[in-house]
Design an enzyme around this catalytic site. Structure first.
Site, PDB file in Angstrom:
ATOM      1  N   SER A  49     -27.206  73.315 -28.430  1.00 53.68           N
ATOM      2  CA  SER A  49     -26.706  74.486 -29.173  1.00 53.68           C
ATOM      3  C   SER A  49     -27.396  75.778 -28.758  1.00 53.68           C
ATOM      4  CB  SER A  49     -26.855  74.254 -30.679  1.00 53.68           C
ATOM      5  OG  SER A  49     -28.191  73.991 -31.012  1.00 53.68           O
ATOM      6  N   CYS A  79     -21.628  67.727 -33.101  1.00 51.61           N
ATOM      7  CA  CYS A  79     -23.059  67.749 -32.793  1.00 51.61           C
ATOM      8  C   CYS A  79     -23.577  69.178 -32.578  1.00 51.61           C
ATOM      9  CB  CYS A  79     -23.338  66.813 -31.626  1.00 51.61           C
ATOM     10  SG  CYS A  79     -25.044  66.237 -31.629  1.00 51.61           S
ATOM     11  N   HIS A 169     -20.450  61.867 -31.985  1.00 49.35           N
ATOM     12  CA  HIS A 169     -19.572  62.246 -30.862  1.00 49.35           C
ATOM     13  C   HIS A 169     -18.319  61.365 -30.801  1.00 49.35           C
ATOM     14  CE1 HIS A 169     -22.312  64.892 -28.474  1.00 49.35           C
ATOM     15  NE2 HIS A 169     -23.231  64.247 -29.162  1.00 49.35           N
ATOM     16  N   GLU A 171     -15.706  61.854 -29.249  1.00 48.18           N
ATOM     17  CA  GLU A 171     -15.096  61.940 -27.907  1.00 48.18           C
ATOM     18  C   GLU A 171     -15.703  60.930 -26.932  1.00 48.18           C
ATOM     19  OE1 GLU A 171     -17.358  63.841 -29.078  1.00 48.18           O
ATOM     20  OE2 GLU A 171     -18.713  64.539 -27.508  1.00 48.18           O
TER      21      GLU A 171
HETATM   22  N1  GLN Z   1     -29.964  68.375 -30.219  1.00 48.29           N
HETATM   23  C1  GLN Z   1     -28.878  69.205 -29.776  1.00 48.29           C
HETATM   24  C2  GLN Z   1     -28.998  70.630 -30.325  1.00 48.29           C
HETATM   25  O1  GLN Z   1     -29.814  70.896 -31.110  1.00 48.29           O
HETATM   26  C3  GLN Z   1     -27.544  68.620 -30.158  1.00 48.29           C
HETATM   27  C4  GLN Z   1     -27.327  67.306 -29.464  1.00 48.29           C
HETATM   28  C5  GLN Z   1     -25.907  66.995 -29.153  1.00 48.29           C
HETATM   29  O2  GLN Z   1     -25.015  67.846 -29.191  1.00 48.29           O
HETATM   30  N2  GLN Z   1     -25.686  65.767 -28.742  1.00 48.29           N
HETATM   31  O3  GLN Z   1     -28.234  71.460 -29.937  1.00 48.29           O
END
Ligand code: GLN
Length: 189
Positions: A49, A79, A169, A171
């Site tokens: 992110s 996520c 996820h 997907e």
């Molecule tokens: N840990 C990631 C984050 O903080 C997210 C992990 C993921 O999208 N699989 O952005």
């Protein structure tokens, strides 16, 4: 129907494949001009992110995306996408897209349990596969947020009107039912 998939970083190709298997047209958002194309919904994929946020700002995509979601554009964040949509992320006091009234914990399962697979109930659908990769969970949502799934005592999927999020996820498994749920959200609008 045509779905925009944010393709700056992360698992965007897998989302497009899932949509393709459902017979849904999609295209990638890679720069500001892509956002002006017609779209019926947006998918924000998992990944990192912080990287996605930096790119959204650098490419001047953050504000237009935020505005269109506020106006009602259907969005599905998985996520990292969930983190970008959350209004509040524990211990991190800065703005992201921040359109959804959920309070989120990033990397919530720690290093040991960072990635795991389980199956649990999703509202209206039943048991679904859930693949977690350094995932967040939702600590709580405001009263107008619908909780769609919980596992291990934590909220892992929620909906607030036009906004759908999962901390896992969908997907990455072969089960298209959560993508179908998002498509149904769009057609019901
Ligand atoms: N840990 C990631 C984050 O903080 C997210 C992990 C993921 O999208 N699989 O952005």
């Amino acid at each position: 129907m045509r779905i925009a998939v944010l393709a700056l970083q992360g698992a965007f190709a897998e989302h497009r494949k899932m949509l393709c298997n459902l017979g849904i047209d999609s295209f990638e958002i890679r720069q500001r001009s892509d956002w002006d194309e017609h779209k019926d919904g947006l998918i924000i994929p998992g990944g990192e992110s912080t990287t996605q946020l930096k790119l959204l700002k650098d490419l001047e995509l953050l504000k237009p995306i935020q505005e269109d979601i506020r106006k009602g554009l259907p969005v599905f964040g998985t996520c990292a996408g969930l983190i970008l949509l959350a209004k509040d992320v524990e211990g991190e006091d800065f703005e992201r897209i921040s359109t959804m009234d959920i309070h989120v914990k990033r990397n919530a399962y720690g290093r040991q349990m960072g990635s795991f697979y389980t199956e649990d109930n999703f509202q209206e659908i039943g048991k679904v596969p859930m693949t977690f990769i350094r995932a967040p969970y939702i600590m709580r949502g405001e009263p107008h947020v619908d909780i769609l799934a919980e596992t291990g005592g934590h909220i892992v999927a929620a909906q607030q009107g036009n906004q759908l999020v999962t901390s896992f996820h969908p997907e990455l498994n072969d089960d298209p039912r959560i993508h179908q749920y998002f498509i149904n959200m769009i057609t019901k609008q």
